[in-house]
Design a protein around this motif. Structure first.
Motif, PDB file in Angstrom:
ATOM      1  N   GLN A 194      13.354   0.538  -8.368  1.00  0.00           N
ATOM      2  CA  GLN A 194      13.359   0.074  -6.979  1.00  0.00           C
ATOM      3  C   GLN A 194      11.939  -0.213  -6.487  1.00  0.00           C
ATOM      4  N   LEU A 195      10.988   0.630  -6.868  1.00  0.00           N
ATOM      5  CA  LEU A 195       9.593   0.383  -6.491  1.00  0.00           C
ATOM      6  C   LEU A 195       9.096  -0.940  -7.069  1.00  0.00           C
ATOM      7  N   THR A 196       9.429  -1.168  -8.344  1.00  0.00           N
ATOM      8  CA  THR A 196       9.008  -2.411  -8.994  1.00  0.00           C
ATOM      9  C   THR A 196       9.681  -3.621  -8.347  1.00  0.00           C
ATOM     10  N   ASP A 197      10.975  -3.497  -8.040  1.00  0.00           N
ATOM     11  CA  ASP A 197      11.697  -4.596  -7.396  1.00  0.00           C
ATOM     12  C   ASP A 197      11.064  -4.953  -6.046  1.00  0.00           C
ATOM     13  N   LEU A 198      10.740  -3.936  -5.267  1.00  0.00           N
ATOM     14  CA  LEU A 198      10.123  -4.190  -3.962  1.00  0.00           C
ATOM     15  C   LEU A 198       8.745  -4.811  -4.136  1.00  0.00           C
ATOM     16  N   GLU A 199       7.981  -4.303  -5.076  1.00  0.00           N
ATOM     17  CA  GLU A 199       6.634  -4.822  -5.310  1.00  0.00           C
ATOM     18  C   GLU A 199       6.679  -6.299  -5.689  1.00  0.00           C
ATOM     19  N   GLN A 215       0.827  -1.206   0.000  1.00  0.00           N
ATOM     20  CA  GLN A 215       0.000   0.000   0.000  1.00  0.00           C
ATOM     21  C   GLN A 215       0.866   1.264   0.000  1.00  0.00           C
ATOM     22  N   ALA A 216       2.037   1.193   0.635  1.00  0.00           N
ATOM     23  CA  ALA A 216       2.963   2.332   0.614  1.00  0.00           C
ATOM     24  C   ALA A 216       3.446   2.594  -0.810  1.00  0.00           C
ATOM     25  N   ILE A 217       3.737   1.525  -1.545  1.00  0.00           N
ATOM     26  CA  ILE A 217       4.154   1.677  -2.947  1.00  0.00           C
ATOM     27  C   ILE A 217       3.047   2.358  -3.744  1.00  0.00           C
ATOM     28  N   ARG A 218       1.810   1.927  -3.507  1.00  0.00           N
ATOM     29  CA  ARG A 218       0.693   2.552  -4.227  1.00  0.00           C
ATOM     30  C   ARG A 218       0.581   4.039  -3.894  1.00  0.00           C
ATOM     31  N   ARG A 219       0.744   4.389  -2.613  1.00  0.00           N
ATOM     32  CA  ARG A 219       0.642   5.800  -2.229  1.00  0.00           C
ATOM     33  C   ARG A 219       1.744   6.633  -2.882  1.00  0.00           C
ATOM     34  N   VAL A 220       2.961   6.064  -2.914  1.00  0.00           N
ATOM     35  CA  VAL A 220       4.070   6.787  -3.544  1.00  0.00           C
ATOM     36  C   VAL A 220       3.771   7.057  -5.010  1.00  0.00           C
ATOM     37  N   GLU A 239      14.011  -5.258   4.199  1.00  0.00           N
ATOM     38  CA  GLU A 239      14.515  -4.115   4.960  1.00  0.00           C
ATOM     39  C   GLU A 239      15.477  -3.276   4.121  1.00  0.00           C
ATOM     40  N   ARG A 240      16.340  -3.950   3.374  1.00  0.00           N
ATOM     41  CA  ARG A 240      17.306  -3.239   2.539  1.00  0.00           C
ATOM     42  C   ARG A 240      16.593  -2.446   1.442  1.00  0.00           C
ATOM     43  N   LEU A 241      15.634  -3.077   0.770  1.00  0.00           N
ATOM     44  CA  LEU A 241      14.904  -2.402  -0.306  1.00  0.00           C
ATOM     45  C   LEU A 241      14.097  -1.217   0.220  1.00  0.00           C
ATOM     46  N   VAL A 242      13.438  -1.415   1.351  1.00  0.00           N
ATOM     47  CA  VAL A 242      12.613  -0.348   1.930  1.00  0.00           C
ATOM     48  C   VAL A 242      13.480   0.819   2.392  1.00  0.00           C
ATOM     49  N   ASN A 243      14.601   0.501   3.010  1.00  0.00           N
ATOM     50  CA  ASN A 243      15.490   1.568   3.480  1.00  0.00           C
ATOM     51  C   ASN A 243      16.008   2.424   2.324  1.00  0.00           C
ATOM     52  N   HIS A 244      16.334   1.774   1.207  1.00  0.00           N
ATOM     53  CA  HIS A 244      16.795   2.521   0.026  1.00  0.00           C
ATOM     54  C   HIS A 244      15.712   3.485  -0.458  1.00  0.00           C
ATOM     55  N   LEU A 245      14.478   2.986  -0.528  1.00  0.00           N
ATOM     56  CA  LEU A 245      13.388   3.826  -1.013  1.00  0.00           C
ATOM     57  C   LEU A 245      13.099   4.968  -0.044  1.00  0.00           C
ATOM     58  N   VAL A 262      16.278  21.421 -10.544  1.00  0.00           N
ATOM     59  CA  VAL A 262      15.702  20.395  -9.668  1.00  0.00           C
ATOM     60  C   VAL A 262      14.979  19.339 -10.507  1.00  0.00           C
ATOM     61  N   SER A 263      14.233  19.763 -11.497  1.00  0.00           N
ATOM     62  CA  SER A 263      13.488  18.826 -12.348  1.00  0.00           C
ATOM     63  C   SER A 263      14.425  17.907 -13.111  1.00  0.00           C
ATOM     64  N   ARG A 264      15.523  18.449 -13.631  1.00  0.00           N
ATOM     65  CA  ARG A 264      16.499  17.614 -14.341  1.00  0.00           C
ATOM     66  C   ARG A 264      17.054  16.517 -13.428  1.00  0.00           C
ATOM     67  N   GLN A 265      17.400  16.896 -12.200  1.00  0.00           N
ATOM     68  CA  GLN A 265      17.967  15.935 -11.261  1.00  0.00           C
ATOM     69  C   GLN A 265      16.955  14.828 -10.936  1.00  0.00           C
ATOM     70  N   LEU A 266      15.721  15.215 -10.691  1.00  0.00           N
ATOM     71  CA  LEU A 266      14.699  14.219 -10.381  1.00  0.00           C
ATOM     72  C   LEU A 266      14.431  13.308 -11.569  1.00  0.00           C
ATOM     73  N   LYS A 267      14.475  13.860 -12.770  1.00  0.00           N
ATOM     74  CA  LYS A 267      14.249  13.039 -13.949  1.00  0.00           C
ATOM     75  C   LYS A 267      15.373  12.022 -14.127  1.00  0.00           C
ATOM     76  N   ARG A 268      16.596  12.399 -13.797  1.00  0.00           N
ATOM     77  CA  ARG A 268      17.738  11.469 -13.915  1.00  0.00           C
ATOM     78  C   ARG A 268      17.610  10.321 -12.906  1.00  0.00           C
ATOM     79  N   THR A 269      17.172  10.648 -11.704  1.00  0.00           N
ATOM     80  CA  THR A 269      17.089   9.618 -10.650  1.00  0.00           C
ATOM     81  C   THR A 269      15.776   8.848 -10.680  1.00  0.00           C
ATOM     82  N   ASN A 270      14.807   9.349 -11.446  1.00  0.00           N
ATOM     83  CA  ASN A 270      13.474   8.739 -11.405  1.00  0.00           C
ATOM     84  C   ASN A 270      13.458   7.333 -11.990  1.00  0.00           C
TER      85      ASN A 270
END
Length: 369
Positions: A335-340, A126-131, A288-294, A321-329
């Motif tokens: 990571q979200l998909t891996d955790l899911e 549910q946290a993944i969905r909210r994100v 725990e490792r995956l969640v901590n990274h996110l 700021v937008s450029r940086q977020l787009k690079r890391t997105n």
């Protein structure tokens, strides 16, 4: 707070009512079955196979996707009852017939911990969905903004929209648990503690089985020695006296075999619980490792946005700021998909461990009689 051991009195549920079981049929069908050991084993094997089939990754994905697509239509406990196999009611009905004691308490603890872990997996899903719900508008905007060239600029509406979405991101409450909280760390500790106790009990059980082997072997040697001694001495014993002697000498041979059978069935259950506990403990470490990274990535993004927007709706700051977020997105979404996906696999592992242990408990319940 997580409770790492369940008290003995929990093994006798109050106001127990009939219910639908996760396996084929219901509890009355299972507990009333009679016949040979072979037919009982075959029946339980079919139930076990059915449980594993319904615990598949694909089925769990379906349930979680329904919750994701239609949030709020089903409660967490209702969803848990759909994906957790065997469910709490089935486990309670089987274990209420188990002999009270420390071993049964540990088996209760395994089912409690695995259920708590399933509940945690649901919360993380549910946290993944909210994100995704919160940052999806920003992601969509980043895909269409002209951010690839240093010479391009944003229109006033684009600048305002980007500023509003970035500010919303910066102000959102992190849906994932803080690495310092006990949500995941405490559960890992409980599994580790249970694993240690099960390992200790398995060692003691193996020692008792070796002792029974030694007693049985010694009794057999004693019987053989007695018979040889009688033959060598040439003593003729009355028929009823010889029968009494043989019976009294053989008694220790047959009693340990019964004790050994009970201890072996106990050991099989403990070993299954320990193996399941170890697997779920290692899986918690990965989660725990995956969640901590996110969690950390979201916090880093929030701090970066806050530091970049201190001048308000400055176009150059917003673009940087937008450029940086787009690079890391891209990596963040991965990571979200891996955790899911890992959470779905965790559900399947939980169900396999629970189904296997309950199968063994039911299979060996008759060994005490």
């Amino acid at each position: 707070m997580l409770h790492c051991l369940r008290p003995s009195q929990a093994g006798t549920p109050q106001n127990f009512h009939p219910h639908t079981l996760p396996f084929q049929g219901n509890s009355a069908d299972i507990t009333s079955r009679s016949g040979s050991q072979a037919s009982q084993t075959l029946s339980l094997t079919n139930e076990y196979t059915s449980a594993l089939q319904t615990s598949s990754y694909s089925e769990i994905r379906v349930f979680l996707d329904i919750e994701t697509e239609r949030p709020g239509e089903i409660s967490q406990e209702q969803l848990l009852s759909q994906v957790l196999r065997p469910n709490r009611e089935f486990v309670d009905e089987i274990l209420q017939h188990a002999k009270p004691g420390f071993v049964t308490d540990l088996l209760w603890s395994f089912f409690d911990h695995s259920e708590n872990k399933a509940r945690l997996c649901l919360k993380l899903t549910q946290a993944i969905r909210r994100v995704r719900t919160l940052i999806s508008p920003l992601d969509d905007l980043l895909d269409i903004l002209p951010l690839d060239s240093e010479t391009d600029s944003l229109s006033s509406p684009q600048c305002n929209r980007a500023f509003d979405l970035l500010l919303k991101y910066e102000q959102l409450e992190n849906p994932f648990p803080d690495p310092e909280s006990r949500n995941v760390h405490g559960m890992r500790h409980c599994f580790s503690d249970l694993n240690s106790q099960l390992e200790s009990l398995i060692k003691k059980s193996n020692s008792r089985i070796r002792y029974v082997h030694w007693v049985t072997y010694g009794s057999a040697l004693c019987l053989i020695g007695t018979i040889i001694g009688v033959l060598i001495a040439g003593i003729i014993i009355a028929k009823h006296a010889f029968i009494a002697l043989a019976a009294s000498t053989c008694l220790p041979v047959f009693i340990p075999s019964k004790v050994e059978k009970v201890e072996q069935s106990r050991l099989i259950q403990l070993d299954a619980a320990q193996r399941g506990t170890y697997v779920l403990h290692e899986d918690i470490i990965t989660i725990e490792r995956l969640v901590n990274h996110l969690y950390n990535d979201i916090e880093v993004n929030k701090r970066f946005i806050k530091s970049g927007l201190w001048r308000g709706k400055d176009m150059h700051s917003i673009m940087e700021v937008s450029r940086q977020l787009k690079r890391t997105n891209i990596y963040f979404q991965k990571q979200l998909t891996d955790l899911e996906e890992h959470l779905c696999l965790s559900f399947a592992a939980i169900n396999r461990a629970r189904a296997h242990l309950i199968y063994l408990i039911k299979l060996h319940q008759g060994d005490r009689s």
